[in-house]
Each structure stands twice: as C-alpha cells, then as structure tokens.
Design an enzyme around this catalytic site. Structure first.
Site, short mmCIF file in Angstrom:
data_model
loop_
_atom_site.label_atom_id
_atom_site.label_comp_id
_atom_site.label_asym_id
_atom_site.label_seq_id
_atom_site.Cartn_x
_atom_site.Cartn_y
_atom_site.Cartn_z
N TRP A 33 53.73 42.20 51.60
CA TRP A 33 53.15 42.37 52.97
C TRP A 33 52.54 41.04 53.55
O TRP A 33 52.51 40.17 52.88
CB TRP A 33 51.85 43.32 52.94
CG TRP A 33 50.74 42.92 52.06
CD1 TRP A 33 50.77 43.15 50.61
CD2 TRP A 33 49.50 42.16 52.33
NE1 TRP A 33 49.49 42.51 50.32
CE2 TRP A 33 48.95 41.90 51.19
CE3 TRP A 33 49.33 41.67 53.57
CZ2 TRP A 33 47.50 41.14 51.22
CZ3 TRP A 33 47.95 40.89 53.76
CH2 TRP A 33 47.25 40.61 52.56
N GLU A 76 37.94 33.38 50.25
CA GLU A 76 39.30 33.54 50.33
C GLU A 76 39.90 32.43 51.01
O GLU A 76 40.86 31.65 50.40
CB GLU A 76 39.71 34.85 50.90
CG GLU A 76 39.59 35.87 50.25
CD GLU A 76 40.33 36.47 48.90
OE1 GLU A 76 41.36 35.45 48.70
OE2 GLU A 76 40.10 37.10 48.00
N GLU A 113 47.49 34.46 47.58
CA GLU A 113 46.22 34.25 47.80
C GLU A 113 45.94 34.12 49.14
O GLU A 113 45.18 34.43 49.99
CB GLU A 113 45.53 33.39 46.96
CG GLU A 113 45.27 34.12 45.64
CD GLU A 113 44.25 35.08 45.59
OE1 GLU A 113 43.57 35.36 46.58
OE2 GLU A 113 44.41 35.86 44.52
N HIS A 116 45.18 36.54 52.07
CA HIS A 116 43.72 37.28 52.17
C HIS A 116 42.87 36.56 53.14
O HIS A 116 42.40 37.54 53.98
CB HIS A 116 43.34 37.29 50.83
CG HIS A 116 44.28 37.75 49.56
ND1 HIS A 116 43.79 37.60 48.28
CD2 HIS A 116 45.43 38.50 49.75
CE1 HIS A 116 44.83 38.26 47.76
NE2 HIS A 116 45.73 38.75 48.45
N GLU A 166 39.42 37.50 39.16
CA GLU A 166 40.28 38.23 39.77
C GLU A 166 39.95 39.53 39.99
O GLU A 166 40.19 40.24 40.96
CB GLU A 166 41.85 37.90 39.45
CG GLU A 166 42.62 36.74 39.59
CD GLU A 166 42.84 36.44 40.92
OE1 GLU A 166 42.74 37.33 41.96
OE2 GLU A 166 43.55 35.20 41.32
N THR A 169 36.95 40.17 42.30
CA THR A 169 37.71 40.38 43.77
C THR A 169 38.05 41.56 44.01
O THR A 169 38.06 42.25 45.13
CB THR A 169 38.31 39.10 44.17
OG1 THR A 169 39.28 39.05 42.97
CG2 THR A 169 37.61 37.82 44.28
N ASP A 198 46.58 43.19 45.11
CA ASP A 198 47.13 41.84 44.88
C ASP A 198 46.14 41.06 43.85
O ASP A 198 46.77 40.58 42.97
CB ASP A 198 46.98 40.73 46.05
CG ASP A 198 48.20 40.79 47.29
OD1 ASP A 198 48.95 41.80 47.00
OD2 ASP A 198 47.98 40.08 48.01
N GLU A 199 44.96 41.51 44.25
CA GLU A 199 43.92 40.77 43.05
C GLU A 199 44.21 41.39 41.93
O GLU A 199 43.90 40.77 40.74
CB GLU A 199 42.50 41.08 43.55
CG GLU A 199 42.21 40.64 45.04
CD GLU A 199 42.27 39.03 45.17
OE1 GLU A 199 42.88 38.27 44.59
OE2 GLU A 199 41.54 38.84 46.31
N HIS A 202 47.11 39.91 39.98
CA HIS A 202 46.82 38.39 39.60
C HIS A 202 46.00 38.48 38.26
O HIS A 202 46.04 37.86 37.42
CB HIS A 202 46.12 37.74 40.65
CG HIS A 202 47.08 37.45 41.96
ND1 HIS A 202 46.32 37.16 43.21
CD2 HIS A 202 48.40 37.47 42.19
CE1 HIS A 202 47.23 36.99 44.08
NE2 HIS A 202 48.42 37.21 43.35
#
Ligand SMILES: [Fe+2]
Ligand SMILES: [Fe+2]
Length: 331
Positions: A33, A76, A113, A116, A166, A169, A198-199, A202
């Site tokens: 995305w 971020e 990252e 974000h 990670e 967050t 995403d976090e 990670h």
C-alpha cells in the site's frame, strides 16, 4: 577474541539468510500500500468534498487523541535517525563493495517505515486540527537532536530494541485506529490499522533475528537482552521537545496522554516482555555461562517485578497545552 568480534562473526554467519527474511517479512514495493491509497486524490474533482469530510469527522476527536496522534506521527517522521543509527551497527555494512544483506534489510525496512510518517503527516495536514508548523519544528528538532537509546553499535541490543519497539508501535497504532473508528473516523481507522500491520511484520522479523542469534551465541544474546531491560526500553518519543523548549520536555506530558487514553501503557510494556521471554524460550535455554544464567533469572523474574511497580504507579491528569494542538481542538 574480543566480544565485538564474536558479534561480527555471528552477524556474518547469519547474513546469507537475510534475503530469506526479507522475502518472508517485507512486501514488494510494487505490491504494498501507499499513502495515496488512503488519502483524497488531489488530481480528482472530489478532493475538496473528501477533504471536507475528513475535517468534519476530525471534529469528533478529543485533545488527548490529537496529542497522541501528533507524537506518533513525529516519531515515525524521525526515520532518518533510526536508519543512520542502524547503518552504524556492527556487521551492518554498506561500504565494502559487495551487497551486504543487513544493509539491504535496513534500507528496505526504512523504505516501508517511511510511508507511515508520510501518510500520517498528510492526514494531520488535511484534518485542520493541528498546528502543522509546530509539529514540523518538533520533527526537525527530533531528527537534529538524534538520540541515544543505549544500544551502542551492538547488533544484539539493537535487535532487542527494534523487536520491542515494533510491537509497541503495533499496539499503539492499532488502538488509535480503533478509537478513531469508534468515533466515526473510518478512514483514519483504516490508515492506523494498515500501519499497525506493517509494524507487526517488522516485529516478527526482528524477533526472528534475535531468535537466530540465540541459536549461535545464547550467552551473549541473553546478556544483551537483560542489559537492555535493565536500562529500560526508551521510546523514541522520550526525546521530544516543542519549539523553544529543551530536549525531552514534551515526553512526560505526552506519555500521560497516551496512558490516559490507554493507547500505550505500563501494562503493555510488561506484556511485551512476557511475549519475548516466551518466544525466545528464555526459561528453557540450556548450557549457559554463570553470567548468562544470572541474566536469564533476571529476565524471568522481571515481569512480576514490573507488575508490582506498575500497580503503585500513577500518571498525571494534567491537561498540559501542547503547541501542536490548537485551542479549538481541546476536548
Ligand atoms: Fe512505523
Ligand atoms: Fe516500525
């Protein structure tokens, strides 16, 4: 042999596996995305109507919410700080001519990252609820100040830190998203949720790095983990300041907001630690040195100890007025 050389050897031994980690835990750039997928398209005539809707919905969200979202955005946006920090870690090498798996990871992770801060910043700008200039000054300060998270150039400590952060967050973005959705801000809810996803990926990656290192150098790794927990995992937000203030002055008041909202609490810190102890099977590691045994005992007892402390902990109910959020945004 010095301790540092063992770390370097371990990092070099794992390096051929890094591409596999990237394939498992990152998403190809052309498929992942992008901020534009969630924001009004400025090339489209609907831009103003959609922006108007964002601004209307944003009126439903309270002061603590905005402060938390701003601080999340700024941390971020401070990506250059983390990237430059990680590039300097033992075994992560961007200089020796041939492609080093670890530096490739750091760049690809940073690139994911970076989206974000990008999407959140654009959202804040469109929302009409925050003083963007003040937000920008804080961001510039944070990057310019840099920060010392106590990990040195040690890959073990750095990976413990990133594994922890990670997940932290992931939790906070997920909660902010849920709150936004509950207050009728579906778009913001979606954005926060996708960031949280995403976090999580990670987190799983860094968690695997540590697990792999544990297989190679359990004594060194477990001691590094204990050492990080002794000095506490300092959040990047720890170093926040507003315009005209000194480093770190904004952290406590922001942290009070996040605790009041329940977005990230002392309890979450304890739960993360328990999860890491479990996944890394700290309690079951065998054949450890005396010192590593001590570190293991410390880690296994720590969740209960922190629990007792947190039950006595109180956080401020102050309504500190941040420069980031305009007076019309209060409650
Ligand atoms: Fe992020
Ligand atoms: Fe992250």
């Amino acid at each position: 042999m010095s301790l540092k050389n063992i770390r370097l050897e371990v990092m070099q031994a794992i390096e051929p596996k890094v591409q596999g980690f990237m394939d498992s835990f990152l998403i190809p750039i052309e498929e992942i995305w992008q901020p534009s997928d969630f924001l009004p398209d400025s090339q489209n005539d609907n831009f103003f109507t959609e922006t108007e809707q964002i601004r209307e919905e944003a009126k439903e969200l309270g002061y603590d919410f905005w402060v938390t979202l701003v601080a999340d955005t700024i941390t971020e946006e401070a990506l250059p700080t983390y990237e430059s920090w990680l590039m300097d870690v033992e075994g992560i090498d961007q200089h020796n001519g041939k492609e080093n798996g670890w530096s490739k990871w750091v760049r690809a992770w940073t690139a994911e990252e970076n989206r974000h801060g990008d999407v959140l910043n654009k959202y804040l700008y469109l929302s009409g609820r925050v003083n963007m200039r003040e937000v920008e000054i804080t961001t510039q300060h944070l990057i310019s100040d840099g920060f010392d998270i106590g990990t040195d150039r040690d890959p073990y400590k750095n990976f413990v830190y990133t594994t922890f952060q990670e997940l932290a967050t992931n939790i906070s973005h997920k909660r902010v998203g849920k709150m936004a959705k509950q207050q009728g801000n579906a778009l913001l809810g979606k954005m926060c949720n996708i960031i949280a996803g995403d976090e999580m990926r990670h987190h799983l990656a860094y968690r695997e790095f540590v697990k792999t290192i544990l297989g190679q150098d359990p004594n060194g790794m477990i001691e590094a983990f204990a050492d990080m927990m002794k000095r506490k995992i300092v959040m990047p937000a720890h170093f926040l300041r507003e315009s005209g203030e000194s480093i770190g002055t904004a952290f406590e008041v922001f942290s009070n907001c996040a605790q009041r909202l329940g977005v990230y609490t002392a309890q979450d810190y304890i739960e993360i630690l328990k999860k890491l102890n479990d996944y890394w099977e700290i309690g079951n590691l065998g054949g450890l040195s005396d010192q590593a045994e001590k570190a293991r005992d410390y880690l296994m007892k720590l969740p209960d100890r922190l629990q007792r402390i947190s039950e006595r902990m109180q956080f401020g109910q102050d309504q500190y007025k941040f420069k980031w959020v305009e007076a019309n945004g209060i409650l």
